[in-house]
Design an enzyme around this catalytic site. Structure first.
Site, mmCIF file in Angstrom:
data_model
loop_
_atom_site.group_PDB
_atom_site.id
_atom_site.type_symbol
_atom_site.label_atom_id
_atom_site.label_comp_id
_atom_site.label_asym_id
_atom_site.label_seq_id
_atom_site.Cartn_x
_atom_site.Cartn_y
_atom_site.Cartn_z
ATOM 1 N N CYS A 341 -0.507 -2.512 -10.301
ATOM 2 C CA CYS A 341 -0.397 -2.486 -8.837
ATOM 3 C C CYS A 341 -0.296 -1.056 -8.329
ATOM 4 O O CYS A 341 0.775 -0.439 -8.399
ATOM 5 C CB CYS A 341 0.821 -3.290 -8.378
ATOM 6 S SG CYS A 341 1.046 -3.280 -6.584
ATOM 7 N N CYS A 344 2.374 -0.519 -5.506
ATOM 8 C CA CYS A 344 3.782 -0.525 -5.916
ATOM 9 C C CYS A 344 4.147 0.728 -6.693
ATOM 10 O O CYS A 344 5.184 1.355 -6.437
ATOM 11 C CB CYS A 344 4.072 -1.757 -6.777
ATOM 12 S SG CYS A 344 3.670 -3.327 -5.984
ATOM 13 N N ASP A 345 3.318 1.082 -7.667
ATOM 14 C CA ASP A 345 3.692 2.112 -8.633
ATOM 15 C C ASP A 345 3.004 3.454 -8.410
ATOM 16 O O ASP A 345 3.393 4.457 -9.023
ATOM 17 C CB ASP A 345 3.392 1.614 -10.049
ATOM 18 C CG ASP A 345 4.140 0.321 -10.352
ATOM 19 O OD1 ASP A 345 5.192 0.093 -9.735
ATOM 20 O OD2 ASP A 345 3.657 -0.468 -11.181
#
Length: 515
Positions: A341, A344-345
């Protein structure tokens, strides 16, 4: 800190509170951020006369929620702004008995049976779209079991701590100081991990049988369409799913659902849930299917926790999940340099070198997003050309800090001290193998059907897809499949919805003519 418009919206949401709540705030070291964070809490508290603020001294900024003077076991280290704002609002509404994501009796019983003192800390990024699901699920557990506490920790504010723990992916959940979970998750999957790690007070749950005309497995676009179409035909329908929306929840922008110019995955999942709720459909979320028996006239579907769903017909719409590279050490490096992701990261890799593996739409979109954060992005595509839409390829090629390599196969991951250091790549045209030193890799190589539990019960093709005919029949009479888990070509939301509707109509027609 909150804009007037937001405060007015929150006032509408929290104006219906019936209990008194207190935000117990530890001020921290008195930094500029602490003052701003206190302003945020005061702004939220101003939206209802039943919300109060009390202050204490503490090592870092943190606030917990008390209901009628009792600590609920829910805390936020940093402010739950951005995507996490909903986590705060839901915590208040759930504690007040007005929440929307409280589990049904079967799941609640399993949560209450956890027989240990469990301290949960979830490290998040406020830009992470997967983090709220995890935070909200663990907050629910804290509400239902007094021996569980749940704390959201903003990794951006508590950087020294996240560095010490080696956190490179969010959400990262720690239970009593030990890593429990990394990445997206829901109440059901997190509960299973806690049940595996900690004791439970209850004996084996009493078996429960639930009978319906039709059981739909999966709550994504295909499953929702199946259930709605079947309910409109007058059938008694159950939906058994991990979560409503399925993989749609992990999609950011959606612009190809006809008649809807633009939406988000979260919004579409919410719309699917609302549409399901408009019909007499029984929805059972946070369920994991553990076994099936399709051999008889009455089909049996067993889920963890002792429930069995019985019906003469079943529609399988369990979708698909991220496909992995299948390389040695990959599982151990997920969250430590290997990611799925970028939203997200990606923020963990600001100013660093990363690679994206996969040249389809998701891969190219990931590379574009990461190029705005990272110092350099290299995209590797296995085929002779990228498969993404032309408009996305044009955007990617215009970026100065992106390299694109086609006919490239990632054959190995290298690491040191448990963290990714690079990848080995084979040039399929020349067979030359090169090594690229990297800080992170984002894998975007397509989907793998969620069909493992059906192996042996249904015919699957070599890719693991459930084989269907033009009317969505599988190899077992009375069992149908739709969407990404099936052999239907083109894995798209629109196609999944159509296939779900078609499967329901086939099931209804077979019922009419075959009994």
């Amino acid at each position: 800190m909150l804009e007037a418009q937001v405060i007015n919206q929150v006032r509408e949401v929290l104006g219906r509170l019936s209990s008194s709540f207190t935000f117990s705030v530890e001020r921290g070291r008195g930094t500029v951020d602490d003052a701003r964070f206190c302003e945020f809490v005061e702004d939220v508290a101003s939206t209802s006369p039943l919300l109060h603020v009390e202050y204490h001294e503490g090592p870092v900024f943190r606030f917990s929620i008390l209901k009628d003077g009792r600590d609920l076991g829910i805390a936020f280290r940093g402010i739950p702004n951005g995507h996490e704002f909903t986590s705060l609002l839901l915590a208040l509404l759930n504690a007040d008995g007005q929440g929307r994501n409280l589990p049904d009796e079967a799941i609640a019983r399993r949560i209450k049976a956890l027989d240990a003192d469990i301290e949960l800390k979830t490290y998040v990024s406020l830009t992470c779209t997967n983090c709220p699901d995890v935070v909200q699920a663990l907050n629910v557990m804290a509400l239902l079991n007094a021996r569980i506490t749940s704390e959201m920790v903003d990794g951006g504010v508590n950087q020294e701590e996240t560095t010490r723990l080696g956190i490179q992916a969010v959400p990262s959940v720690y239970a009593n100081g030990e890593l429990l979970h990394i990445g997206r998750g829901n109440l059901g999957s997190l509960l299973e991990k806690l049940e595996e790690r900690f004791a439970t007070s209850a004996a084996a749950p009493e078996p429960v049988e639930r009978k319906y005309d039709l059981t739909v497995l999966g709550g994504g676009p295909a499953g929702a369409a199946s259930a709605i179409y079947a309910a409109r035909k007058g059938l008694r329908v159950a939906v058994v799913a991990r979560r409503i929306g399925g993989q749609v929840n992990d999609t950011t922008g959606i612009e190809n659902v006809i008649s809807v110019a633009k939406t988000t995955g979260t919004q579409l999942a919410s719309d699917l849930a609302a549409h399901l709720a408009a019909y007499p459909i029984d929805v059972f979320t946070d369920r994991r299917i553990t076994g099936v028996d399709f051999s008889g006239d009455e089909k049996r579907v067993e889920v963890k926790g002792g429930e069995t769903f019985l019906s003469p017909r079943v529609i399988i719409a369990t979708g698909a999940g991220w496909r992995r590279l299948g390389l040695e050490g990959e599982d151990q490096l997920i969250g430590h340099g290997v990611h799925f992701c970028p939203h997200c990261d990606g923020p963990f890799y600001k100013g660093r070198r990363v690679a994206v593996i996969g040249g389809g739409n998701s891969g190219v979109e990931a590379a574009i997003d990461l190029a705005n954060i990272c110092s350099h992005v290299t995209l590797y595509e296995f085929g002779t050309a990228m498969k993404a839409d032309d408009v996305l390829q044009e955007k990617l090629r215009a970026l100065p800090n992106v390299d694109i390599h086609t006919q490239s196969q990632t054959i190995a991951l290298t690491s040191s001290d448990g963290k990714l250091t690079g990848i080995d790549v084979r040039n399929l045209a020349t067979e030359e193998v090169t090594h690229e030193a990297l800080d992170g890799v984002f894998v975007q190589i397509g989907l793998q059907p969620n069909s493992g539990v059906f192996k042996g019960a249904l015919e699957l093709n070599r890719r693991g897809e459930i084989v269907i005919d033009e009317r969505n029949h599988t190899s077992a009479a009375g069992v149908y499949a739709a969407g990404d888990v099936s052999t239907v070509p083109f894995k798209q939301i629109m196609i999944a919805m159509g296939e779900g509707a078609k499967a329901a109509l086939s099931a209804f027609e077979d019922r009419m003519y075959q009994g």
